[in-house]
Design a protein around this motif. Structure first.
Motif, PDB file in Angstrom:
ATOM      1  N   LEU A 175       0.829  -1.204   0.000  1.00  0.00           N
ATOM      2  CA  LEU A 175       0.000   0.000   0.000  1.00  0.00           C
ATOM      3  C   LEU A 175       0.867   1.260   0.000  1.00  0.00           C
ATOM      4  O   LEU A 175       0.575   2.218  -0.724  1.00  0.00           O
ATOM      5  N   GLY A 176       1.926   1.269   0.799  1.00  0.00           N
ATOM      6  CA  GLY A 176       2.826   2.421   0.842  1.00  0.00           C
ATOM      7  C   GLY A 176       3.454   2.718  -0.510  1.00  0.00           C
ATOM      8  O   GLY A 176       3.510   3.874  -0.946  1.00  0.00           O
ATOM      9  N   HIS A 177       3.909   1.668  -1.192  1.00  0.00           N
ATOM     10  CA  HIS A 177       4.493   1.852  -2.535  1.00  0.00           C
ATOM     11  C   HIS A 177       3.460   2.439  -3.492  1.00  0.00           C
ATOM     12  O   HIS A 177       3.744   3.376  -4.236  1.00  0.00           O
ATOM     13  N   ARG A 178       2.255   1.870  -3.480  1.00  0.00           N
ATOM     14  CA  ARG A 178       1.227   2.315  -4.423  1.00  0.00           C
ATOM     15  C   ARG A 178       0.698   3.708  -4.082  1.00  0.00           C
ATOM     16  O   ARG A 178       0.371   4.474  -4.986  1.00  0.00           O
ATOM     17  N   LEU A 179       0.639   4.055  -2.802  1.00  0.00           N
ATOM     18  CA  LEU A 179       0.232   5.408  -2.426  1.00  0.00           C
ATOM     19  C   LEU A 179       1.246   6.437  -2.923  1.00  0.00           C
ATOM     20  O   LEU A 179       0.874   7.504  -3.420  1.00  0.00           O
ATOM     21  N   ARG A 180       2.533   6.121  -2.809  1.00  0.00           N
ATOM     22  CA  ARG A 180       3.563   7.044  -3.308  1.00  0.00           C
ATOM     23  C   ARG A 180       3.458   7.228  -4.822  1.00  0.00           C
ATOM     24  O   ARG A 180       3.705   8.314  -5.335  1.00  0.00           O
ATOM     25  N   LYS A 181       3.067   6.172  -5.528  1.00  0.00           N
ATOM     26  CA  LYS A 181       2.928   6.273  -6.987  1.00  0.00           C
ATOM     27  C   LYS A 181       1.835   7.256  -7.393  1.00  0.00           C
ATOM     28  O   LYS A 181       1.890   7.798  -8.497  1.00  0.00           O
ATOM     29  N   ILE A 182       0.844   7.485  -6.521  1.00  0.00           N
ATOM     30  CA  ILE A 182      -0.205   8.463  -6.853  1.00  0.00           C
ATOM     31  C   ILE A 182       0.049   9.804  -6.157  1.00  0.00           C
ATOM     32  O   ILE A 182      -0.839  10.646  -6.062  1.00  0.00           O
ATOM     33  N   GLY A 183       1.281   9.978  -5.655  1.00  0.00           N
ATOM     34  CA  GLY A 183       1.666  11.270  -5.101  1.00  0.00           C
ATOM     35  C   GLY A 183       1.369  11.469  -3.628  1.00  0.00           C
ATOM     36  O   GLY A 183       1.464  12.589  -3.126  1.00  0.00           O
ATOM     37  N   LYS A 184       1.024  10.433  -2.910  1.00  0.00           N
ATOM     38  CA  LYS A 184       0.757  10.534  -1.471  1.00  0.00           C
ATOM     39  C   LYS A 184       2.019  10.177  -0.702  1.00  0.00           C
ATOM     40  O   LYS A 184       2.942   9.586  -1.230  1.00  0.00           O
ATOM     41  N   GLN A 185       2.046  10.553   0.585  1.00  0.00           N
ATOM     42  CA  GLN A 185       3.187  10.243   1.429  1.00  0.00           C
ATOM     43  C   GLN A 185       2.742   9.427   2.631  1.00  0.00           C
ATOM     44  O   GLN A 185       1.627   9.581   3.121  1.00  0.00           O
ATOM     45  N   CYS A 186       3.631   8.571   3.104  1.00  0.00           N
ATOM     46  CA  CYS A 186       3.447   7.892   4.392  1.00  0.00           C
ATOM     47  C   CYS A 186       4.230   8.707   5.408  1.00  0.00           C
ATOM     48  O   CYS A 186       5.412   8.970   5.208  1.00  0.00           O
ATOM     49  N   VAL A 187       3.569   9.120   6.464  1.00  0.00           N
ATOM     50  CA  VAL A 187       4.192   9.990   7.451  1.00  0.00           C
ATOM     51  C   VAL A 187       3.995   9.413   8.842  1.00  0.00           C
ATOM     52  O   VAL A 187       2.883   9.016   9.207  1.00  0.00           O
ATOM     53  N   LEU A 188       5.076   9.351   9.607  1.00  0.00           N
ATOM     54  CA  LEU A 188       4.982   8.984  11.015  1.00  0.00           C
ATOM     55  C   LEU A 188       4.873  10.267  11.827  1.00  0.00           C
ATOM     56  O   LEU A 188       5.669  11.193  11.638  1.00  0.00           O
ATOM     57  N   HIS A 189       3.903  10.305  12.720  1.00  0.00           N
ATOM     58  CA  HIS A 189       3.712  11.463  13.592  1.00  0.00           C
ATOM     59  C   HIS A 189       4.250  11.117  14.974  1.00  0.00           C
ATOM     60  O   HIS A 189       3.804  10.141  15.580  1.00  0.00           O
ATOM     61  N   PRO A 190       5.199  11.885  15.478  1.00  0.00           N
ATOM     62  CA  PRO A 190       5.862  11.544  16.742  1.00  0.00           C
ATOM     63  C   PRO A 190       4.920  11.512  17.946  1.00  0.00           C
ATOM     64  O   PRO A 190       5.188  10.809  18.907  1.00  0.00           O
ATOM     65  N   GLY A 191       3.806  12.222  17.896  1.00  0.00           N
ATOM     66  CA  GLY A 191       2.871  12.226  19.026  1.00  0.00           C
ATOM     67  C   GLY A 191       1.961  11.021  19.060  1.00  0.00           C
ATOM     68  O   GLY A 191       1.323  10.737  20.081  1.00  0.00           O
ATOM     69  N   ALA A 192       1.871  10.286  17.982  1.00  0.00           N
ATOM     70  CA  ALA A 192       0.982   9.121  17.921  1.00  0.00           C
ATOM     71  C   ALA A 192       1.603   7.953  18.686  1.00  0.00           C
ATOM     72  O   ALA A 192       2.797   7.689  18.574  1.00  0.00           O
ATOM     73  N   ARG A 193       0.796   7.280  19.459  1.00  0.00           N
ATOM     74  CA  ARG A 193       1.265   6.127  20.232  1.00  0.00           C
ATOM     75  C   ARG A 193       0.297   4.968  20.044  1.00  0.00           C
ATOM     76  O   ARG A 193      -0.910   5.162  20.018  1.00  0.00           O
ATOM     77  N   ILE A 194       0.859   3.778  19.933  1.00  0.00           N
ATOM     78  CA  ILE A 194       0.047   2.570  19.812  1.00  0.00           C
ATOM     79  C   ILE A 194       0.839   1.416  20.413  1.00  0.00           C
ATOM     80  O   ILE A 194       2.064   1.392  20.360  1.00  0.00           O
ATOM     81  N   LEU A 195       0.133   0.482  20.991  1.00  0.00           N
ATOM     82  CA  LEU A 195       0.748  -0.732  21.505  1.00  0.00           C
ATOM     83  C   LEU A 195       0.267  -1.875  20.615  1.00  0.00           C
ATOM     84  O   LEU A 195      -0.935  -2.123  20.512  1.00  0.00           O
TER      85      LEU A 195
END
Length: 138
Positions: A60-80
């Motif tokens: 999904l990340g590869h294909r999203l970049r192909k349509i001009g989108k970015q994958c971004v990590l937000h430092p404030g987000a937390r998940i276990l």
């Protein structure tokens, strides 16, 4: 492998263990905390049904970049997230992980890159089995 990529091209492959104070663009994020618009999901054609169990988020990340989108990590987000706890570990699961990983790499990066990764993984598996189960690519 990730250590080599981070050292050779730190702008494209940020350090996964570093604490960031600003959002950072990455190639893909773990599916357990991946969020994006359903219109973007539709634009890339949804999930590839050839990918089973692991690495659909990489695809999904590869294909999203192909349509001009970015994958971004937000430092404030937390998940276990307990990676793989619901499934457990076995050779069958490891095999499925390798099949999915190599398929996604070949699909998005080409045969030559996939061959290089495949040779690396074979070498790692031959040299360094972990607890009777071979090295997982994730």
């Amino acid at each position: 492998w990730s250590g080599f990529l981070q050292a050779s091209n730190p702008k494209r492959y940020p350090d996964r263990k570093k604490e960031y104070d600003q959002p950072v663009v990455v190639n893909w994020v773990n599916g357990a905390f991946m969020f994006f618009r359903s219109s973007d999901f539709d634009a890339i054609g949804g999930f590839d049904t050839n990918v089973f169990l692991y690495f659909e988020e990489m695809d999904l990340g590869h294909r999203l970049r192909k349509i001009g989108k970015q994958c971004v990590l937000h430092p404030g987000a937390r998940i276990l997230h307990y990676q793989g706890v619901s499934i457990g570990r076995s050779r069958e699961i490891d095999k499925e992980a390798y099949i999915s990983y190599l398929y996604v790499v070949r699909k998005n990066r080409g045969w030559a890159y996939a061959l290089m990764i495949n040779l690396y993984l074979i070498l790692v598996c031959l040299i360094k089995p972990k607890n009777g189960i071979y090295y997982q690519p994730y």
